[in-house]
Design a protein around this motif. Structure first.
Motif, short mmCIF file in Angstrom:
data_model
loop_
_atom_site.label_atom_id
_atom_site.label_comp_id
_atom_site.label_asym_id
_atom_site.label_seq_id
_atom_site.Cartn_x
_atom_site.Cartn_y
_atom_site.Cartn_z
N THR A 110 0.78 -0.81 -0.16
CA THR A 110 -0.21 -0.41 -0.14
C THR A 110 0.61 1.14 -0.22
N ARG A 111 2.31 1.35 0.49
CA ARG A 111 3.10 2.40 1.11
C ARG A 111 3.22 2.71 -0.52
N SER A 112 3.91 1.67 -1.22
CA SER A 112 4.66 2.12 -2.09
C SER A 112 3.41 2.13 -3.79
N ARG A 113 2.29 2.21 -3.84
CA ARG A 113 1.24 2.64 -4.76
C ARG A 113 1.47 3.96 -4.14
N ARG A 114 0.94 3.99 -2.86
CA ARG A 114 0.58 5.45 -2.68
C ARG A 114 1.70 6.08 -3.06
N GLU A 115 2.83 6.04 -2.59
CA GLU A 115 3.71 6.67 -3.46
C GLU A 115 3.88 7.11 -4.43
N ARG A 116 3.35 5.50 -5.24
CA ARG A 116 4.31 6.61 -7.16
C ARG A 116 2.76 7.33 -7.50
N THR A 117 1.15 6.83 -5.99
CA THR A 117 0.16 7.49 -7.09
C THR A 117 0.21 9.44 -7.07
N GLU A 118 1.41 9.13 -5.71
CA GLU A 118 1.46 11.17 -5.00
C GLU A 118 2.25 11.65 -6.54
N GLN A 224 -8.91 13.63 -14.18
CA GLN A 224 -7.59 12.62 -14.65
C GLN A 224 -7.56 13.18 -13.47
N ARG A 225 -7.20 14.23 -13.12
CA ARG A 225 -6.45 14.48 -11.64
C ARG A 225 -7.88 14.52 -10.32
N GLU A 226 -9.08 14.29 -10.31
CA GLU A 226 -9.81 14.18 -9.17
C GLU A 226 -9.22 13.02 -9.32
N GLY A 227 -9.87 12.03 -10.49
CA GLY A 227 -9.21 10.16 -9.93
C GLY A 227 -8.52 10.22 -8.47
N GLN A 228 -7.04 11.03 -9.42
CA GLN A 228 -6.13 10.20 -8.85
C GLN A 228 -6.33 11.11 -7.78
N GLU A 229 -6.79 12.10 -7.35
CA GLU A 229 -6.40 12.62 -6.19
C GLU A 229 -7.50 11.91 -5.29
N SER A 230 -8.79 11.38 -5.47
CA SER A 230 -9.39 9.88 -4.39
C SER A 230 -8.81 8.97 -4.31
N LEU A 231 -8.64 8.77 -5.26
CA LEU A 231 -7.04 7.39 -5.19
C LEU A 231 -6.00 7.75 -4.16
N LEU A 232 -5.70 8.61 -4.43
CA LEU A 232 -4.27 8.57 -2.59
C LEU A 232 -5.11 9.26 -1.83
N PHE A 235 -5.20 5.63 -0.51
CA PHE A 235 -4.07 4.28 -0.16
C PHE A 235 -3.95 5.69 1.30
N LYS A 236 -3.92 6.24 1.57
CA LYS A 236 -3.63 6.93 3.02
C LYS A 236 -4.32 6.23 4.29
N ASP A 237 -6.13 6.46 3.78
CA ASP A 237 -6.75 6.16 4.91
C ASP A 237 -6.65 4.64 4.84
N ARG A 238 -6.33 3.82 3.81
CA ARG A 238 -6.11 2.31 4.11
C ARG A 238 -4.18 2.54 4.86
N GLU A 239 -4.18 2.71 4.61
CA GLU A 239 -1.98 2.59 4.84
C GLU A 239 -2.69 3.36 6.71
N LYS A 240 -2.98 4.22 6.96
CA LYS A 240 -3.69 4.11 7.91
C LYS A 240 -4.57 4.12 8.98
N GLY A 241 -5.09 2.80 7.99
CA GLY A 241 -5.76 1.79 9.25
C GLY A 241 -4.64 0.80 9.73
N LEU A 242 -4.43 0.25 8.48
CA LEU A 242 -2.91 -0.98 8.48
C LEU A 242 -2.08 -0.89 9.19
N ARG A 243 -1.66 0.46 9.60
CA ARG A 243 -0.52 0.76 10.74
C ARG A 243 -0.77 0.99 11.95
N ALA A 244 -2.49 1.32 12.13
CA ALA A 244 -2.94 1.16 13.29
C ALA A 244 -2.73 -0.27 13.87
N THR A 245 -3.77 -1.80 12.55
CA THR A 245 -4.00 -2.70 13.73
C THR A 245 -2.87 -3.16 13.92
#
Length: 277
Positions: A110-118, A224-232, A235-245
């Motif tokens: 998830t972190r790698s996909r988030r960095e690539r999307t950023e 395209q920019r709005e889609g990338q923003e929602s996808l980013l 990914f950030k919310d998923r990474e935050k939940g996985l880190r807390a778990t």
């Protein structure tokens, strides 16, 4: 005789509808609907009466040996055994270790996909407002194209004269005869356009088409920019939940190994005391 009676057209008996002044009460209730409602009401009434009698006749000093083996939670609800086999401490530790490995792998992906999307999102933001220099009548020749990194650099290039940009890019090069011929032909073509109204109308149509294509491309980049923003954001919310778990799981493993303290069910903080040497 019965066949003849059935062949005769009979009157269609229709059910009476709800009167207009009672439409707010919904569909008119028929006798069969009332029967079902009354039956359900009487059954609930009998059930409530039985429960009321049991509550009145209840003995507060009642005791049974089943009370010794049964358990209740803090709300007084009975806890029943589901019949699942109890795992050993080592098996639970092994399962928690496997869970930690899975969470670590998923978090890394998830972190790698988030960095690539950023990176893609920042690239789209940098390209907003940047256009191809030399559009319009200079775009057809395709002789000299200058690319700008951002909008400020493009404005700087556009503010400078076109001859200066060409001389800066072709510094140290002598003009070829073909380039001089192309320049003369372009000058003659511009003069013919200003003189011929048909060519002028055709040039206006080309300019309007280029503006339309530019507007379509701008809308596409925005979507395209709005889609990338929602996808980013996802990914950030998923990474935050996985880190807390993962942190909770590591804390539970540490508590099982008696390496850290914690808070018990009663809300009392406790901590492992190290043996004095």
């Amino acid at each position: 005789m019965s066949s003849m009676r059935n062949a005769v057209q009979r009157r269609n008996h229709k059910e009476r509808a709800q009167p207009a002044q009672r439409e707010k009460w919904g569909v008119l209730e028929k006798h069969k609907d009332y029967s079902l409602r009354a039956k359900d009401y009487n059954e609930k009434k009998k059930r409530l009466k039985i429960l009321w009698e049991k509550a009145i006749e209840r003995n507060p000093d009642e005791f049974s040996y089943g009370m010794l083996s049964s358990k209740t939670d803090q709300h007084g609800r009975r806890i029943q055994d589901r019949g699942n086999a109890t795992l050993s401490q080592d098996a639970v530790k092994l399962l928690k270790t496997q869970d930690a490995g899975y969470l670590k792998t998923t978090l890394q992906q998830t972190r790698s996909r988030r960095e690539r999307t950023e990176q893609q999102f920042h690239l789209l933001n940098d390209l907003v407002g940047v256009q191809l220099l030399g559009g319009g009548k200079h775009a057809k020749s395709g002789r000299h194209i200058i690319f700008a990194v951002d909008l400020s650099e493009q404005k700087t290039i556009c503010s400078a004269p076109r001859e200066q940009n060409v001389s800066a890019s072709n510094q140290g090069k002598l003009p070829q005869p073909s380039q001089l011929d192309d320049t003369d032909r372009g000058q003659r073509r511009r003069n013919s356009i200003t003189m011929d109204p048909r060519l002028l109308a055709r040039e206006e149509v080309n300019i309007s088409q280029s503006l339309k294509q530019e507007r379509i491309a701008r809308k596409f980049r925005k979507r395209q920019r709005e889609g990338q923003e929602s996808l980013l954001k996802a990914f950030k919310d998923r990474e935050k939940g996985l880190r807390a778990t993962e942190q909770q799981l590591d804390h539970g493993r540490a508590r099982m190994s008696n390496s850290v303290g914690g808070i018990n069910k009663a809300g009392i903080k406790w901590k492992i005391r190290e043996r004095k040497k």
